[in-house]
Design a protein around this motif. Structure first.
Motif, PDB file in Angstrom:
ATOM      1  N   GLN A   1       0.820  -1.210   0.000  1.00  0.00           N
ATOM      2  CA  GLN A   1       0.000   0.000   0.000  1.00  0.00           C
ATOM      3  C   GLN A   1       0.858   1.266   0.000  1.00  0.00           C
ATOM      4  O   GLN A   1       0.387   2.337  -0.401  1.00  0.00           O
ATOM      5  CB  GLN A   1      -0.964   0.005   1.195  1.00  0.00           C
ATOM      6  CG  GLN A   1      -0.326   0.059   2.564  1.00  0.00           C
ATOM      7  CD  GLN A   1      -0.044  -1.314   3.142  1.00  0.00           C
ATOM      8  OE1 GLN A   1       0.139  -2.290   2.397  1.00  0.00           O
ATOM      9  NE2 GLN A   1      -0.041  -1.420   4.464  1.00  0.00           N
ATOM     10  N   ARG A   2       2.090   1.150   0.438  1.00  0.00           N
ATOM     11  CA  ARG A   2       2.983   2.317   0.401  1.00  0.00           C
ATOM     12  C   ARG A   2       3.172   2.808  -1.031  1.00  0.00           C
ATOM     13  O   ARG A   2       3.223   4.009  -1.298  1.00  0.00           O
ATOM     14  CB  ARG A   2       4.346   1.961   0.996  1.00  0.00           C
ATOM     15  CG  ARG A   2       4.375   1.765   2.498  1.00  0.00           C
ATOM     16  CD  ARG A   2       5.801   1.450   2.906  1.00  0.00           C
ATOM     17  NE  ARG A   2       5.936   1.239   4.335  1.00  0.00           N
ATOM     18  CZ  ARG A   2       6.674   0.302   4.894  1.00  0.00           C
ATOM     19  NH1 ARG A   2       7.345  -0.547   4.117  1.00  0.00           N
ATOM     20  NH2 ARG A   2       6.771   0.196   6.198  1.00  0.00           N
ATOM     21  N   TYR A   3       3.299   1.851  -1.950  1.00  0.00           N
ATOM     22  CA  TYR A   3       3.522   2.220  -3.347  1.00  0.00           C
ATOM     23  C   TYR A   3       2.352   3.034  -3.876  1.00  0.00           C
ATOM     24  O   TYR A   3       2.540   4.074  -4.519  1.00  0.00           O
ATOM     25  CB  TYR A   3       3.724   0.970  -4.192  1.00  0.00           C
ATOM     26  CG  TYR A   3       3.662   1.237  -5.682  1.00  0.00           C
ATOM     27  CD1 TYR A   3       4.745   1.800  -6.349  1.00  0.00           C
ATOM     28  CD2 TYR A   3       2.518   0.933  -6.422  1.00  0.00           C
ATOM     29  CE1 TYR A   3       4.689   2.052  -7.711  1.00  0.00           C
ATOM     30  CE2 TYR A   3       2.454   1.194  -7.783  1.00  0.00           C
ATOM     31  CZ  TYR A   3       3.537   1.750  -8.412  1.00  0.00           C
ATOM     32  OH  TYR A   3       3.473   2.011  -9.760  1.00  0.00           O
ATOM     33  N   ALA A   4       1.138   2.582  -3.620  1.00  0.00           N
ATOM     34  CA  ALA A   4      -0.047   3.293  -4.107  1.00  0.00           C
ATOM     35  C   ALA A   4      -0.091   4.720  -3.576  1.00  0.00           C
ATOM     36  O   ALA A   4      -0.439   5.662  -4.303  1.00  0.00           O
ATOM     37  CB  ALA A   4      -1.307   2.536  -3.705  1.00  0.00           C
ATOM     38  N   ARG A   5       0.308   4.907  -2.355  1.00  0.00           N
ATOM     39  CA  ARG A   5       0.304   6.246  -1.769  1.00  0.00           C
ATOM     40  C   ARG A   5       1.416   7.113  -2.346  1.00  0.00           C
ATOM     41  O   ARG A   5       1.252   8.322  -2.513  1.00  0.00           O
ATOM     42  CB  ARG A   5       0.411   6.144  -0.247  1.00  0.00           C
ATOM     43  CG  ARG A   5      -0.800   5.497   0.401  1.00  0.00           C
ATOM     44  CD  ARG A   5      -0.652   5.367   1.902  1.00  0.00           C
ATOM     45  NE  ARG A   5      -0.570   6.673   2.553  1.00  0.00           N
ATOM     46  CZ  ARG A   5      -0.307   6.835   3.847  1.00  0.00           C
ATOM     47  NH1 ARG A   5      -0.085   5.769   4.625  1.00  0.00           N
ATOM     48  NH2 ARG A   5      -0.254   8.052   4.373  1.00  0.00           N
ATOM     49  N   MET A   6       2.546   6.511  -2.671  1.00  0.00           N
ATOM     50  CA  MET A   6       3.621   7.255  -3.326  1.00  0.00           C
ATOM     51  C   MET A   6       3.168   7.725  -4.708  1.00  0.00           C
ATOM     52  O   MET A   6       3.399   8.886  -5.095  1.00  0.00           O
ATOM     53  CB  MET A   6       4.872   6.392  -3.449  1.00  0.00           C
ATOM     54  CG  MET A   6       5.620   6.156  -2.162  1.00  0.00           C
ATOM     55  SD  MET A   6       6.398   7.650  -1.490  1.00  0.00           S
ATOM     56  CE  MET A   6       7.548   8.041  -2.794  1.00  0.00           C
ATOM     57  N   VAL A   7       2.539   6.849  -5.465  1.00  0.00           N
ATOM     58  CA  VAL A   7       2.063   7.198  -6.800  1.00  0.00           C
ATOM     59  C   VAL A   7       1.044   8.331  -6.714  1.00  0.00           C
ATOM     60  O   VAL A   7       1.083   9.290  -7.497  1.00  0.00           O
ATOM     61  CB  VAL A   7       1.453   5.971  -7.499  1.00  0.00           C
ATOM     62  CG1 VAL A   7       0.781   6.380  -8.804  1.00  0.00           C
ATOM     63  CG2 VAL A   7       2.522   4.925  -7.768  1.00  0.00           C
ATOM     64  N   GLU A   8       0.141   8.231  -5.767  1.00  0.00           N
ATOM     65  CA  GLU A   8      -0.882   9.262  -5.590  1.00  0.00           C
ATOM     66  C   GLU A   8      -0.249  10.619  -5.281  1.00  0.00           C
ATOM     67  O   GLU A   8      -0.658  11.652  -5.810  1.00  0.00           O
ATOM     68  CB  GLU A   8      -1.830   8.854  -4.463  1.00  0.00           C
ATOM     69  CG  GLU A   8      -2.955   9.842  -4.203  1.00  0.00           C
ATOM     70  CD  GLU A   8      -3.845   9.420  -3.061  1.00  0.00           C
ATOM     71  OE1 GLU A   8      -4.920  10.038  -2.892  1.00  0.00           O
ATOM     72  OE2 GLU A   8      -3.492   8.479  -2.329  1.00  0.00           O
ATOM     73  N   ALA A   9       0.765  10.617  -4.419  1.00  0.00           N
ATOM     74  CA  ALA A   9       1.417  11.868  -4.048  1.00  0.00           C
ATOM     75  C   ALA A   9       2.157  12.488  -5.230  1.00  0.00           C
ATOM     76  O   ALA A   9       2.165  13.709  -5.410  1.00  0.00           O
ATOM     77  CB  ALA A   9       2.379  11.623  -2.887  1.00  0.00           C
ATOM     78  N   LEU A  10       2.797  11.648  -6.050  1.00  0.00           N
ATOM     79  CA  LEU A  10       3.622  12.140  -7.155  1.00  0.00           C
ATOM     80  C   LEU A  10       2.820  12.494  -8.402  1.00  0.00           C
ATOM     81  O   LEU A  10       3.309  13.252  -9.250  1.00  0.00           O
ATOM     82  CB  LEU A  10       4.672  11.093  -7.518  1.00  0.00           C
ATOM     83  CG  LEU A  10       5.878  11.033  -6.589  1.00  0.00           C
ATOM     84  CD1 LEU A  10       6.560   9.671  -6.681  1.00  0.00           C
ATOM     85  CD2 LEU A  10       6.867  12.143  -6.920  1.00  0.00           C
ATOM     86  N   ALA A  11       1.612  11.978  -8.521  1.00  0.00           N
ATOM     87  CA  ALA A  11       0.835  12.119  -9.760  1.00  0.00           C
ATOM     88  C   ALA A  11       0.711  13.554 -10.256  1.00  0.00           C
ATOM     89  O   ALA A  11       0.853  13.808 -11.465  1.00  0.00           O
ATOM     90  CB  ALA A  11      -0.541  11.488  -9.579  1.00  0.00           C
ATOM     91  N   PRO A  12       0.452  14.543  -9.410  1.00  0.00           N
ATOM     92  CA  PRO A  12       0.337  15.915  -9.928  1.00  0.00           C
ATOM     93  C   PRO A  12       1.651  16.502 -10.432  1.00  0.00           C
ATOM     94  O   PRO A  12       1.639  17.511 -11.142  1.00  0.00           O
ATOM     95  CB  PRO A  12      -0.169  16.703  -8.709  1.00  0.00           C
ATOM     96  CG  PRO A  12      -0.740  15.691  -7.786  1.00  0.00           C
ATOM     97  CD  PRO A  12       0.098  14.469  -7.978  1.00  0.00           C
ATOM     98  N   THR A  13       2.775  15.900 -10.062  1.00  0.00           N
ATOM     99  CA  THR A  13       4.086  16.463 -10.392  1.00  0.00           C
ATOM    100  C   THR A  13       4.795  15.704 -11.490  1.00  0.00           C
ATOM    101  O   THR A  13       5.350  16.301 -12.422  1.00  0.00           O
ATOM    102  CB  THR A  13       4.983  16.485  -9.141  1.00  0.00           C
ATOM    103  OG1 THR A  13       4.342  17.218  -8.111  1.00  0.00           O
ATOM    104  CG2 THR A  13       6.338  17.099  -9.441  1.00  0.00           C
ATOM    105  N   MET A  14       4.795  14.368 -11.412  1.00  0.00           N
ATOM    106  CA  MET A  14       5.589  13.583 -12.350  1.00  0.00           C
ATOM    107  C   MET A  14       5.017  12.179 -12.466  1.00  0.00           C
ATOM    108  O   MET A  14       4.687  11.561 -11.453  1.00  0.00           O
ATOM    109  CB  MET A  14       7.048  13.520 -11.875  1.00  0.00           C
ATOM    110  CG  MET A  14       8.014  12.843 -12.821  1.00  0.00           C
ATOM    111  SD  MET A  14       9.740  12.957 -12.230  1.00  0.00           S
ATOM    112  CE  MET A  14      10.047  14.718 -12.461  1.00  0.00           C
ATOM    113  N   PRO A  15       4.922  11.640 -13.692  1.00  0.00           N
ATOM    114  CA  PRO A  15       4.445  10.268 -13.849  1.00  0.00           C
ATOM    115  C   PRO A  15       5.509   9.266 -13.411  1.00  0.00           C
ATOM    116  O   PRO A  15       6.698   9.581 -13.350  1.00  0.00           O
ATOM    117  CB  PRO A  15       4.175  10.156 -15.345  1.00  0.00           C
ATOM    118  CG  PRO A  15       5.153  11.119 -15.955  1.00  0.00           C
ATOM    119  CD  PRO A  15       5.233  12.277 -14.987  1.00  0.00           C
ATOM    120  N   MET A  16       5.078   8.055 -13.142  1.00  0.00           N
ATOM    121  CA  MET A  16       6.019   6.991 -12.841  1.00  0.00           C
ATOM    122  C   MET A  16       6.647   6.486 -14.135  1.00  0.00           C
ATOM    123  O   MET A  16       6.044   6.542 -15.207  1.00  0.00           O
ATOM    124  CB  MET A  16       5.309   5.847 -12.118  1.00  0.00           C
ATOM    125  CG  MET A  16       4.593   6.241 -10.838  1.00  0.00           C
ATOM    126  SD  MET A  16       5.673   6.993  -9.591  1.00  0.00           S
ATOM    127  CE  MET A  16       6.589   5.550  -9.021  1.00  0.00           C
TER     128      MET A  16
END
Length: 264
Positions: free
Chosen positions: A176-191
């Motif tokens: 679940q940590r990964y999903a939260r990291m992706v959510e936090a980064l989404a407005p700034t930079m894609p994975m």
């Protein structure tokens, strides 16, 4: 983290990032030093190379339950990490809930020259087993005397198009940590979209779930050395060097803040 000498501080001598335009390597070292000492951190001179000091900082908090290690600047052609770290220091992200160990610029000669390696041609992030370089020998000795619960290292990659990170986890697996990291980064930079990153298969887009064993047995990076020394969890963040520097700095800041919320 592949080597490309596209960012040459030896020519430009500037970082070109917002309010940091015109800042040279020694100025960046001094700026980080001012912020950390203003917070009460204890400074230790690990070594000095070619006139550049390399510092390790300890900021112990009486009521803290966790200790965090934070480093950047081990590859000189990856400037976004040190610049992001300075901004995080100015914004007092090193909050009261944790104790901290901080190494802001581990390869100042490489940063000055804009090269991955140091002035002697050593890739410092492959030297933590043999400790042939003065910088790593001094840094590794310092690490041996500390104990941390979580580590974050800031890097860049000339071959990626999006953000990615390595996770070395010797504790409970928490996807679940990964999903939260992706959510936090989404407005700034894609994975990073590639399924193979730096010869590693990804677990999810931009997420390399790495064991505590080195890829090359004789060439240990900092994160492996930290794991061997007892750090149970570490994230190594990578931004794509082809993108605008200010965006890469922002992505590192977002990722560090998210990781601290998620893991601490």
């Amino acid at each position: 983290m592949m080597w490309r000498n596209h960012w040459n501080f030896g020519v430009d001598r500037t970082f070109g990032c917002g309010s940091l335009v015109g800042m040279e390597v020694k100025e960046l070292i001094e700026a980080c030093d001012r912020e950390l000492q203003a917070m009460g951190a204890q400074r230790e001179l690990l070594c000095e190379v070619e006139g550049f000091p390399i510092y390790g900082y300890t900021l112990m908090r009486r009521m803290s339950e966790r200790t965090v290690y934070l480093s950047s600047g081990i590859h000189g052609d990856e400037p976004a990490g040190p610049l992001a770290l300075l901004e995080l220091l100015k914004e007092r992200v090193l909050n009261e809930s944790c104790s901290w160990y901080v190494c802001p610029i581990l390869n100042p000669t490489g940063l000055q020259a804009g090269t991955r390696e140091n002035y002697q041609g050593f890739d410092l992030n492959r030297d933590y087993l043999n400790c042939k370089s003065f910088e790593v020998a001094s840094h590794a000795k310092w690490i041996e005397g500390i104990k941390c619960d979580f580590a974050i290292s800031l890097h860049e990659d000339w071959e990626s198009s999006g953000f990615y990170f390595y996770e070395i986890n010797q504790l409970e697996d928490r996807p679940q940590r990964y999903a939260r990291m992706v959510e936090a980064l989404a407005p700034t930079m894609p994975m990073e979209p590639e399924s193979l990153i730096d010869d590693h298969e990804v677990r999810e887009a931009g997420w390399i779930y790495h064991g505590s064993e080195p890829d090359e047995p004789k060439h240990w990076p900092e994160a492996i050395f930290l794991a061997v020394q007892g750090c149970p969890l570490s994230f190594t963040f990578e931004t794509p060097s082809s993108l605008e520097l200010s965006l890469r700095v922002k992505a590192h800041k977002v990722a560090v803040c998210a990781a601290l919320r998620i893991c601490i």
